[in-house]
Scaffold this active site. Structure first.
Site, PDB file in Angstrom:
ATOM      1  N   ASP A  88      66.419  66.612  37.303  1.00 32.69           N
ATOM      2  CA  ASP A  88      65.098  66.576  37.929  1.00 32.69           C
ATOM      3  C   ASP A  88      64.841  67.964  38.491  1.00 32.69           C
ATOM      4  O   ASP A  88      65.763  68.740  38.722  1.00 32.69           O
ATOM      5  CB  ASP A  88      65.069  65.500  39.018  1.00 32.69           C
ATOM      6  CG  ASP A  88      63.659  65.226  39.524  1.00 32.69           C
ATOM      7  OD1 ASP A  88      62.705  65.751  38.916  1.00 32.69           O
ATOM      8  OD2 ASP A  88      63.518  64.506  40.518  1.00 32.69           O
ATOM      9  N   ALA A 194      56.264  58.464  39.207  1.00 37.17           N
ATOM     10  CA  ALA A 194      55.625  57.964  40.435  1.00 37.17           C
ATOM     11  C   ALA A 194      55.390  56.458  40.424  1.00 37.17           C
ATOM     12  O   ALA A 194      54.363  55.976  40.892  1.00 37.17           O
ATOM     13  CB  ALA A 194      54.316  58.713  40.688  1.00 37.17           C
ATOM     14  N   CYS A 282      83.204  41.550  36.295  1.00 37.35           N
ATOM     15  CA  CYS A 282      83.489  42.974  36.101  1.00 37.35           C
ATOM     16  C   CYS A 282      84.861  43.296  36.706  1.00 37.35           C
ATOM     17  O   CYS A 282      85.484  42.458  37.377  1.00 37.35           O
ATOM     18  CB  CYS A 282      82.396  43.842  36.708  1.00 37.35           C
ATOM     19  SG  CYS A 282      82.447  43.979  38.512  1.00 37.35           S
TER      20      CYS A 282
END
Length: 649
Positions: A88, A194, A282
């Site tokens: 980012d 967004a 898991c």
């Protein structure tokens, strides 16, 4: 480079190739902190689970010790991740703090310098519900930065692949505009930005509409990334709407607050402490009990919770991939969307966009149609059937209701006397089912429970409109009985070949044209010795079409392809290829996307098509894997799996 390997709904099991590395989609990019000391889960585990991570180039840029390592040794060394690293650019910080201490081109240069595989432009993440004026102003700035970023990369010959983020707040027309403008620029991946505030407020209806309105105008040959989506309960719906990539720090952030992710929602560890075992198998949940985890030191508990959250996240991704392969993604979506009423809103709103979604949904699937609730009525399989009923050029119609106890296919369970009247059965789910096509997918490949009255009435308007539009062709019961008695005589009965009437209608439904009118008397059928169903259509004992057992679609042999080529007007059901691959197509080799130069604009995935050159010479026949828009836009991967080629004599 991006190619599609399998598909269902608008979801794509795909392969992205970047800098010699591969990402199988759909997938999630775990957010990895650039400072290893602040990373909750070990990078070794992330390397095992994921093809790709996302980290923050802005934090790296503004933290001197991190920046030094990244500039000298690269972002892969800094994070410890071996495969694709996405970054980012500081847009998240911009949305939170209102400003960042870096210029848009600085951060592009920095991402290239530290060896990022996929960087992100410094776009303006416009929050939901802002004024149109503000949203438009910020969108124009994002466009400028996008153009400048592409220009910067090109001018300096950067290797950096780039994300081009779609913005526009909650203004759908601005989302469409953003997708259209950004889509014309040469970005490798298109994130939809967004939307995190909407997801945090459970505004899933708006999230769905933003995804669809963005997808309508983005290029089909590029992956789409739903920025900030990290909860597994939302993955199935988002994938079905065409999202390929997700990212989130949710696995770690939720663990920090003692929250335990599941594919159906979120639980707090306190809610589980009295259970003997976790509702998960898991590695973490198999090794520890809720009470053991509850009694651990905070940091250790946080790490193990984060590991569980990561495991369950990737388990859901794998489940979605399997659903795409098996052709039952819609069933998984409907199951997941019942985990929260607001998520169900996100599913229900897509019915108004079904004309768009249907174009991407395969015409046939490995799995039958499973009705799981009222929302199933709006699925693309049903929408397409109702549209394709218009392909059938009826002369005389008799519409009737039958007992709910009669199973599909109706034609095999009713005493239907052959005649030249098309009998249409009123069906609660599919609206109207002509007996002559009722074995075709999905009309008999389905499982439907007993329906409530309001569900049974869903198609009343559709049936009424159909009857009104075909009023002059619809027979009343007295007239129909007259035809039955007329054709019941031995003399007239011999004039009717019910098998070929059925084949004629099936071809018309599948290809949208009369195919065997002139060859009617020369054709015959061969039936299965076990089921008694039609398996082949023959012309002088040579196979013309094979009726595929799984969906009862008519699959052309060489003679069938030649018949279709003769009867279907150009460019119907054609894929036109470059002359450079004519020889390969004739030899029966797959046609690749980059060699497609035109096609029928109405093609859907998995249709049987004719491969021709620009002169409309028939080269081969096979199954297309892409729809018409994708055929024109994709440059990588197989476009048509060839069944047979027509070699030159």
């Amino acid at each position: 480079m991006f190619e599609i390997k399998a598909r269902d709904a608008m979801g794509r099991l795909g392969l992205i190739k970047i800098n010699g590395k591969k990402i199988e989609t759909p997938t999630i990019m775990p957010v990895v902190h650039p400072n290893p000391k602040k990373q909750t889960v070990s990078i070794d585990l992330i390397n095992k689970l994921s093809d790709v991570i996302i980290t923050n180039s802005y934090i790296t840029y503004t933290t001197p010790e991190l920046r030094e390592i990244a500039e000298n040794k690269g972002i892969h060394h800094l994070t410890g991740f071996k495969n694709v690293v996405v970054t980012d650019s500081g847009s998240f910080q911009l949305s939170v703090y209102g400003n960042v201490n870096v210029e848009p081109m600085e951060i592009i240069d920095f991402q290239e310098k530290i060896g990022v595989d996929v960087g992100t432009i410094l776009d303006i993440p416009t929050a939901p519900d802002v004024s149109r004026e503000k949203a438009e102003k910020e969108l124009l700035e994002t466009f400028k930065r996008a153009e400048d970023s592409i220009q910067r990369r090109n001018d300096r010959n950067y290797k950096l692949a780039l994300n081009g983020t779609v913005q526009g707040s909650t203004h759908l027309d601005l989302r469409r505009k953003s997708a259209e403008v950004m889509g014309k620029m040469d970005f490798e991946i298109y994130p939809i930005g967004a939307v995190v505030p909407l997801m945090e407020d459970y505004r899933y209806r708006e999230v769905s509409e933003i995804i669809i309105n963005s997808k309508m105008h983005l290029p089909t040959n590029k992956p789409v990334h739903l920025f900030g989506c990290g909860h597994p309960m939302l993955f199935a719906l988002s994938v079905a709407l065409g999202c390929d990539l997700f990212d989130s720090a949710a696995y770690a952030l939720y663990a920090k607050n003692g929250r335990y992710l599941t594919e159906n929602g979120t639980l707090h560890l306190d809610e589980l402490k009295d259970l003997k075992n976790f509702p998960c198998s898991c590695k973490v949940c198999s090794e520890y009990t809720p009470k053991q985890l509850q009694n651990m030191k905070e940091k250790e508990r946080e790490r193990l919770l984060a590991e569980h959250n990561l495991y369950v996240t990737f388990e859901e991704i794998d489940r979605i991939k399997n659903a795409i392969k098996d052709g039952n993604l819609w069933e998984l979506v409907e199951e997941r969307c019942r985990s929260h009423p607001k998520l169900l809103n996100g599913l229900r709103v897509i019915s108004k966009y079904m004309d768009f979604i249907e174009k991407y949904d395969p015409v046939s699937k490995k799995s039958g149609f499973f009705y799981t609730g009222y929302e199933s009525m709006a699925r693309p399989e049903i929408y397409r059937h109702k549209q394709r009923l218009n392909r059938l050029k009826f002369d005389k119609i008799y519409v009737t209701s039958i007992s709910e106890k009669i199973n599909t296919p109706y034609s095999e369970n009713l005493n239907n006397i052959p005649c030249d009247v098309d009998v249409l059965i009123k069906d609660s789910v599919f609206g109207l089912v002509p007996l002559n096509i009722d074995t075709m997918y999905p009309l008999s490949q389905n499982e439907i429970p007993d329906l409530y009255d309001f569900e049974k009435n869903y198609n009343n308007d559709f049936i009424s409109e159909f009857l009104e539009n075909n009023a002059e062709k619809v027979l009343d019961i007295s007239t129909y009985n007259y035809y039955i008695s007329h054709y019941n005589s031995k003399k007239e009965c011999e004039k009717i070949n019910p098998d070929l009437l059925r084949i004629s209608r099936m071809l018309e439904y599948q290809y949208g044209a009369k195919i065997i009118d002139n060859d009617f008397e020369k054709l015959s059928v061969r039936r299965s010795k076990t089921s008694g169903r039609i398996r082949n259509v023959l012309l002088d004992k040579e196979v013309v079409f094979t009726v595929r057992a799984s969906d009862n679609f008519l699959i052309p042999a060489k003679l069938g392809a030649e018949m279709l080529h003769k009867k279907l007007e150009f460019p119907k059901y054609r894929v036109i290829v470059d002359k450079s691959v004519e020889e390969f197509a004739r030899a029966g080799k797959s046609v690749y996307s980059k060699f497609v130069i035109n096609c029928d604009k109405e093609l859907r995935p998995f249709e049987e098509v004719l491969v021709v050159n620009e002169n409309d010479d028939l080269l081969a026949y096979g199954t297309n894997l892409l729809n018409s828009q994708e055929l024109m836009e994709f440059d990588y991967g197989v476009a048509v799996n060839i069944r047979g080629g027509l070699k030159l004599e």
